[in-house]
Structures are given as structure tokens and as C-alpha cells.
Design a protein around this motif. Structure first.
Motif, PDB file in Angstrom:
ATOM      1  N   ASN A  13       0.866  -1.199   0.237  1.00 36.79           N
ATOM      2  CA  ASN A  13      -0.108  -0.178  -0.294  1.00 36.79           C
ATOM      3  C   ASN A  13       0.892   1.689  -0.056  1.00 36.79           C
ATOM      4  O   ASN A  13       0.167   2.475  -0.521  1.00 36.79           O
ATOM      5  CB  ASN A  13      -1.117   0.150   1.200  1.00 36.79           C
ATOM      6  CG  ASN A  13      -1.717  -1.197   0.611  1.00 36.79           C
ATOM      7  OD1 ASN A  13      -2.741  -1.153  -0.113  1.00 36.79           O
ATOM      8  ND2 ASN A  13      -2.298  -1.468   1.900  1.00 36.79           N
ATOM      9  N   GLN A  14       1.880   1.040   0.509  1.00 35.14           N
ATOM     10  CA  GLN A  14       2.224   2.300   0.611  1.00 35.14           C
ATOM     11  C   GLN A  14       3.708   2.210   0.411  1.00 35.14           C
ATOM     12  O   GLN A  14       4.711   3.870  -0.453  1.00 35.14           O
ATOM     13  CB  GLN A  14       2.599   3.420   2.564  1.00 35.14           C
ATOM     14  CG  GLN A  14       1.677   3.115   3.058  1.00 35.14           C
ATOM     15  CD  GLN A  14       2.399   3.421   4.302  1.00 35.14           C
ATOM     16  OE1 GLN A  14       2.776   4.086   5.004  1.00 35.14           O
ATOM     17  NE2 GLN A  14       0.953   4.081   6.078  1.00 35.14           N
ATOM     18  N   LEU A  15       4.283   1.586  -0.509  1.00 31.26           N
ATOM     19  CA  LEU A  15       6.242   1.583  -0.751  1.00 31.26           C
ATOM     20  C   LEU A  15       5.761   0.712  -2.389  1.00 31.26           C
ATOM     21  O   LEU A  15       6.571   1.049  -3.085  1.00 31.26           O
ATOM     22  CB  LEU A  15       7.011   0.139   0.059  1.00 31.26           C
ATOM     23  CG  LEU A  15       6.868   0.178   0.949  1.00 31.26           C
ATOM     24  CD1 LEU A  15       8.127  -0.170   1.434  1.00 31.26           C
ATOM     25  CD2 LEU A  15       7.077   2.064   1.870  1.00 31.26           C
ATOM     26  N   SER A  16       4.478   0.795  -2.875  1.00 31.84           N
ATOM     27  CA  SER A  16       4.236  -0.331  -4.070  1.00 31.84           C
ATOM     28  C   SER A  16       5.294   0.636  -5.310  1.00 31.84           C
ATOM     29  O   SER A  16       5.171  -0.267  -6.227  1.00 31.84           O
ATOM     30  CB  SER A  16       3.305  -0.864  -4.446  1.00 31.84           C
ATOM     31  OG  SER A  16       2.313   0.953  -4.226  1.00 31.84           O
ATOM     32  N   HIS A  17       4.737   2.012  -5.161  1.00 30.20           N
ATOM     33  CA  HIS A  17       5.092   2.612  -6.543  1.00 30.20           C
ATOM     34  C   HIS A  17       6.498   3.074  -6.359  1.00 30.20           C
ATOM     35  O   HIS A  17       6.952   3.922  -7.336  1.00 30.20           O
ATOM     36  CB  HIS A  17       4.313   4.072  -6.573  1.00 30.20           C
ATOM     37  CG  HIS A  17       4.692   4.710  -4.652  1.00 30.20           C
ATOM     38  ND1 HIS A  17       4.511   5.364  -4.022  1.00 30.20           N
ATOM     39  CD2 HIS A  17       5.653   6.300  -4.687  1.00 30.20           C
ATOM     40  CE1 HIS A  17       4.575   5.588  -2.924  1.00 30.20           C
ATOM     41  NE2 HIS A  17       5.213   6.597  -3.500  1.00 30.20           N
ATOM     42  N   PHE A  18       6.898   2.525  -5.699  1.00 28.15           N
ATOM     43  CA  PHE A  18       8.700   2.286  -5.754  1.00 28.15           C
ATOM     44  C   PHE A  18       9.522   1.504  -4.980  1.00 28.15           C
ATOM     45  O   PHE A  18      10.801   0.860  -5.757  1.00 28.15           O
ATOM     46  CB  PHE A  18       9.178   3.591  -5.281  1.00 28.15           C
ATOM     47  CG  PHE A  18       9.080   3.810  -3.535  1.00 28.15           C
ATOM     48  CD1 PHE A  18       9.776   3.627  -2.744  1.00 28.15           C
ATOM     49  CD2 PHE A  18       7.852   4.768  -3.285  1.00 28.15           C
ATOM     50  CE1 PHE A  18       9.965   3.581  -1.844  1.00 28.15           C
ATOM     51  CE2 PHE A  18       7.107   5.045  -1.701  1.00 28.15           C
ATOM     52  CZ  PHE A  18       8.482   3.957  -0.741  1.00 28.15           C
ATOM     53  N   TYR A  19       8.797   0.675  -4.820  1.00 24.59           N
ATOM     54  CA  TYR A  19       9.641  -1.064  -4.458  1.00 24.59           C
ATOM     55  C   TYR A  19       7.968  -2.440  -4.429  1.00 24.59           C
ATOM     56  O   TYR A  19       7.425  -1.909  -4.314  1.00 24.59           O
ATOM     57  CB  TYR A  19       9.370  -0.802  -2.884  1.00 24.59           C
ATOM     58  CG  TYR A  19      10.547  -1.738  -2.238  1.00 24.59           C
ATOM     59  CD1 TYR A  19      11.562  -2.847  -2.854  1.00 24.59           C
ATOM     60  CD2 TYR A  19       9.725  -3.845  -1.494  1.00 24.59           C
ATOM     61  CE1 TYR A  19      12.119  -3.623  -2.176  1.00 24.59           C
ATOM     62  CE2 TYR A  19      10.044  -4.400  -1.939  1.00 24.59           C
ATOM     63  CZ  TYR A  19      11.693  -4.362  -1.419  1.00 24.59           C
ATOM     64  OH  TYR A  19      11.948  -5.693  -1.705  1.00 24.59           O
TER      65      TYR A  19
END
Length: 174
Positions: A28-34
Motif C-alpha cells: 500500500n505505501q511502498l508499491s510505487h517505488f518498491y
């Protein structure tokens, strides 16, 4: 940073977490860069426990399977701080869409439009999710550094959507 350091970082900044909670944060919180998954999380947690960087506590639950809660140990804190202050490495970027477009001379114009539209729809979903979650994350105590990562993701998706819209317009008008 690798999966090991990311998990250590989450345990350092968030406190004790289950594998499920770690996955929720990553998705949810890191998916746009990890890009991480259960397939990475649980083997990494086992390795971190073997290396005595984290400890595991089993919590018994009635009418549910028992859960394992992981906490960072001092050696894990040291390893995380070393990773946090190490030199940056070049970002790794993979895109199925861009690879297909790179070799897209083999595609018909309709197939190209379809690919661009699919990618546009996916990027718009990601952007919408970031916008929708940002208020909730801020209410839960999002730090300024975490806000920066969300804003970076918003700016990236916004720029990608602009390029994709321009390309879709070009492909449509010929």
C-alpha cells in the motif's frame, strides 16, 4: 536498499509487525517505488531471525491461526542504519509496457493504442490510489520524509499519464 533492509527499516520505524502487516505496508505505501511480496517477506524474515537481527514472538489466538510478531534487535538496528547511510545505487526500472512498445514495430496501430490505453489505465489507478491513501496516511502520522515519497510517486504517475495521453492522441489522430 534490498528486502532485508526494508523489513529492518519497517520494524525500526513501526515497531513489532507480523509478516502480514509488513506486506500490507509494502503493497500500500511502498508499491510505487518498491516491488515486494510474501514470497520475499517470509524467507527474508527467517534469514533475519537466523542472523539474529530480528526476534520472533508467537501470539496465540483463539479461533484463528497463531501469528508471529517480529521485532528488531540491536544488531538489526545497526545493520539498518548502515544501509540507510550507504551510498545510493542506480534505480532499477523494469516496464513490460515499454519493452513491448520498444519492439512495437511488429504491432498494428490498434494494438499499440490498446497497449497505451492499458498502461494509461494502470497508471491512473496507481495515481488514484496514492491520492486516496494520502489523507489516511497523514492522519496516521505520516512523516515528512514519507510524504515526500508519496508526492514523488504522484509526480511520477502524473508525468507518465501526460506522456501516455499525448501518445494516445498521436496514435488516434494518426
Amino acid at each position: 536498499m534490498k528486502g532485508k533492509e526494508i523489513i529492518l527499516g519497517l520494524l525500526e520505524t513501526r515497531g513489532p509487525l507480523t509478516g502480514y502487516e509488513i506486506n500490507e505496508i509494502i503493497q500500500n505505501q511502498l508499491s510505487h517505488f518498491y516491488d515486494g511480496s510474501y514470497g520475499m517477506i517470509y524467507p527474508t524474515l527467517r534469514k533475519l531471525e537466523q542472523d539474529e537481527l530480528v526476534t520472533k514472538r508467537q501470539v496465540n489466538q483463539t479461533e484463528k491461526p497463531n501469528k508471529n510478531v517480529f521485532s528488531i534487535l540491536p544488531a538489526g538496528q545497526t545493520a539498518f542504519r548502515q544501509a540507510l547511510t550507504s551510498d545510493l545505487t542506480t534505480d532499477t526500472f523494469k516496464s513490460d509496457f515499454l519493452l513491448k512498445m520498444y519492439f512495437g514495430d511488429q504491432l498494428t496501430p490498434a494494438q499499440k493504442r490498446t497497449l497505451v490505453q492499458q498502461e494509461l489505465d494502470l497508471k491512473q489507478l496507481k495515481l488514484d490510489a496514492l491520492h486516496a491513501n494520502l489523507t489516511d496516511w497523514q492522519a496516521r502520522g505520516m512523516t515528512e520524509n514519507q510524504r515526500l515519497t508519496a508526492n514523488y510517486g504522484i509526480a511520477t504517475y502524473t508525468a507518465q499519464i501526460k506522456v501516455l495521453n499525448e501518445e494516445l492522441q498521436r496514435l488516434t489522430t494518426g
